[in-house]
Write a protein that holds these residues in place. Structure first.
Motif, PDB file in Angstrom:
ATOM      1  N   ARG A 111       0.803  -1.088  -0.192  1.00  0.00           N
ATOM      2  CA  ARG A 111       0.035  -0.063   0.243  1.00  0.00           C
ATOM      3  C   ARG A 111       0.795   1.229   0.128  1.00  0.00           C
ATOM      4  O   ARG A 111       0.665   2.221  -0.792  1.00  0.00           O
ATOM      5  N   ALA A 112       1.939   1.249   0.926  1.00  0.00           N
ATOM      6  CA  ALA A 112       2.812   2.590   0.968  1.00  0.00           C
ATOM      7  C   ALA A 112       3.385   2.682  -0.706  1.00  0.00           C
ATOM      8  O   ALA A 112       3.591   3.625  -1.230  1.00  0.00           O
ATOM      9  N   ARG A 113       3.999   1.434  -1.264  1.00  0.00           N
ATOM     10  CA  ARG A 113       4.609   1.514  -2.546  1.00  0.00           C
ATOM     11  C   ARG A 113       3.698   2.128  -3.617  1.00  0.00           C
ATOM     12  O   ARG A 113       3.728   2.874  -4.489  1.00  0.00           O
ATOM     13  N   ARG A 114       2.248   1.532  -3.610  1.00  0.00           N
ATOM     14  CA  ARG A 114       1.251   2.100  -4.370  1.00  0.00           C
ATOM     15  C   ARG A 114       1.318   3.712  -4.309  1.00  0.00           C
ATOM     16  O   ARG A 114       1.341   4.312  -5.052  1.00  0.00           O
ATOM     17  N   ARG A 165       1.846   6.536  -6.807  1.00  0.00           N
ATOM     18  CA  ARG A 165       0.769   7.519  -7.237  1.00  0.00           C
ATOM     19  C   ARG A 165       1.134   9.048  -7.084  1.00  0.00           C
ATOM     20  O   ARG A 165       1.184   9.886  -8.015  1.00  0.00           O
ATOM     21  N   GLU A 166       1.908   9.236  -6.148  1.00  0.00           N
ATOM     22  CA  GLU A 166       2.615  10.660  -5.806  1.00  0.00           C
ATOM     23  C   GLU A 166       3.452  10.980  -6.876  1.00  0.00           C
ATOM     24  O   GLU A 166       3.418  12.101  -7.453  1.00  0.00           O
ATOM     25  N   ALA A 167       4.210   9.884  -6.978  1.00  0.00           N
ATOM     26  CA  ALA A 167       5.422  10.232  -8.192  1.00  0.00           C
ATOM     27  C   ALA A 167       4.922  10.660  -9.355  1.00  0.00           C
ATOM     28  O   ALA A 167       5.328  11.442 -10.280  1.00  0.00           O
ATOM     29  N   ARG A 211       3.045  14.287  -9.764  1.00  0.00           N
ATOM     30  CA  ARG A 211       3.761  15.633  -9.946  1.00  0.00           C
ATOM     31  C   ARG A 211       4.907  15.385 -10.959  1.00  0.00           C
ATOM     32  O   ARG A 211       5.704  14.403 -11.234  1.00  0.00           O
ATOM     33  N   PRO A 212       5.143  16.697 -11.592  1.00  0.00           N
ATOM     34  CA  PRO A 212       6.361  16.345 -12.414  1.00  0.00           C
ATOM     35  C   PRO A 212       7.846  16.486 -11.942  1.00  0.00           C
ATOM     36  O   PRO A 212       7.752  16.850 -10.965  1.00  0.00           O
ATOM     37  N   ALA A 213       8.508  16.059 -12.603  1.00  0.00           N
ATOM     38  CA  ALA A 213      10.011  15.902 -12.141  1.00  0.00           C
ATOM     39  C   ALA A 213      10.426  17.398 -11.849  1.00  0.00           C
ATOM     40  O   ALA A 213      10.432  18.146 -13.150  1.00  0.00           O
ATOM     41  N   PRO A 214      11.079  17.854 -10.910  1.00  0.00           N
ATOM     42  CA  PRO A 214      11.726  19.242 -10.735  1.00  0.00           C
ATOM     43  C   PRO A 214      12.904  19.368 -11.959  1.00  0.00           C
ATOM     44  O   PRO A 214      13.585  18.627 -11.736  1.00  0.00           O
ATOM     45  N   LYS A 215      13.080  20.447 -12.368  1.00  0.00           N
ATOM     46  CA  LYS A 215      14.307  20.631 -13.080  1.00  0.00           C
ATOM     47  C   LYS A 215      15.147  21.636 -12.486  1.00  0.00           C
ATOM     48  O   LYS A 215      14.714  22.508 -11.936  1.00  0.00           O
ATOM     49  N   SER A 216      16.339  21.268 -12.136  1.00  0.00           N
ATOM     50  CA  SER A 216      17.406  21.953 -11.247  1.00  0.00           C
ATOM     51  C   SER A 216      17.741  23.243 -12.379  1.00  0.00           C
ATOM     52  O   SER A 216      18.241  23.090 -13.381  1.00  0.00           O
TER      53      SER A 216
END
Length: 112
Positions: free
Chosen positions: A45-48, A52-54, A57-62
């Motif tokens: 459940r924690a992995r799922r 889902r959260e990953a 949200r889009p990956a932040p660009k440095s």
């Protein structure tokens, strides 16, 4: 969908099925039937939820990262292959190589 994604999806479906069961007795029977435990279901459940959260949200660009074409290459070290021991002619090895060796000679004479 790759096989690892498919396997994860199947495991997440197990969590959804487990969560849909309201009766604790039936939940225990379900765990026995699939051969797993409650801590395993909690971990899935924690992995799922993390997946889902990953995905949400889009990956932040440095802002400090330079483009790859501007990145400096690290210098390559030359490859060395040796086929025999090195010739130790350095000054620090000369004294070791020419050091006198102690030789002990034992003579046994038997007299009648």
């Amino acid at each position: 969908m790759t096989s690892s994604e498919h396997d994860a999806y199947d495991e997440f479906r197990l969590v959804d099925q487990y969560d849909s069961i309201e009766d604790p007795w039936l939940r225990s029977e379900f765990l026995d039937a699939i051969g797993t435990t409650r801590p395993r279901i909690d971990a899935l459940r924690a992995r799922r939820d993390a997946a889902r959260e990953a995905d949400a949200r889009p990956a932040p660009k440095s802002p400090h990262r330079r483009p790859s074409r501007l990145r400096a290459r690290s210098p390559r070290r030359p490859r060395v292959t040796s086929t025999r021991p090195s010739n130790r002619t350095d000054i620090r090895y000369i004294s070791r190589r020419r050091a006198p060796r102690t030789v002990v000679l034992v003579i046994v004479i038997r007299l009648d």
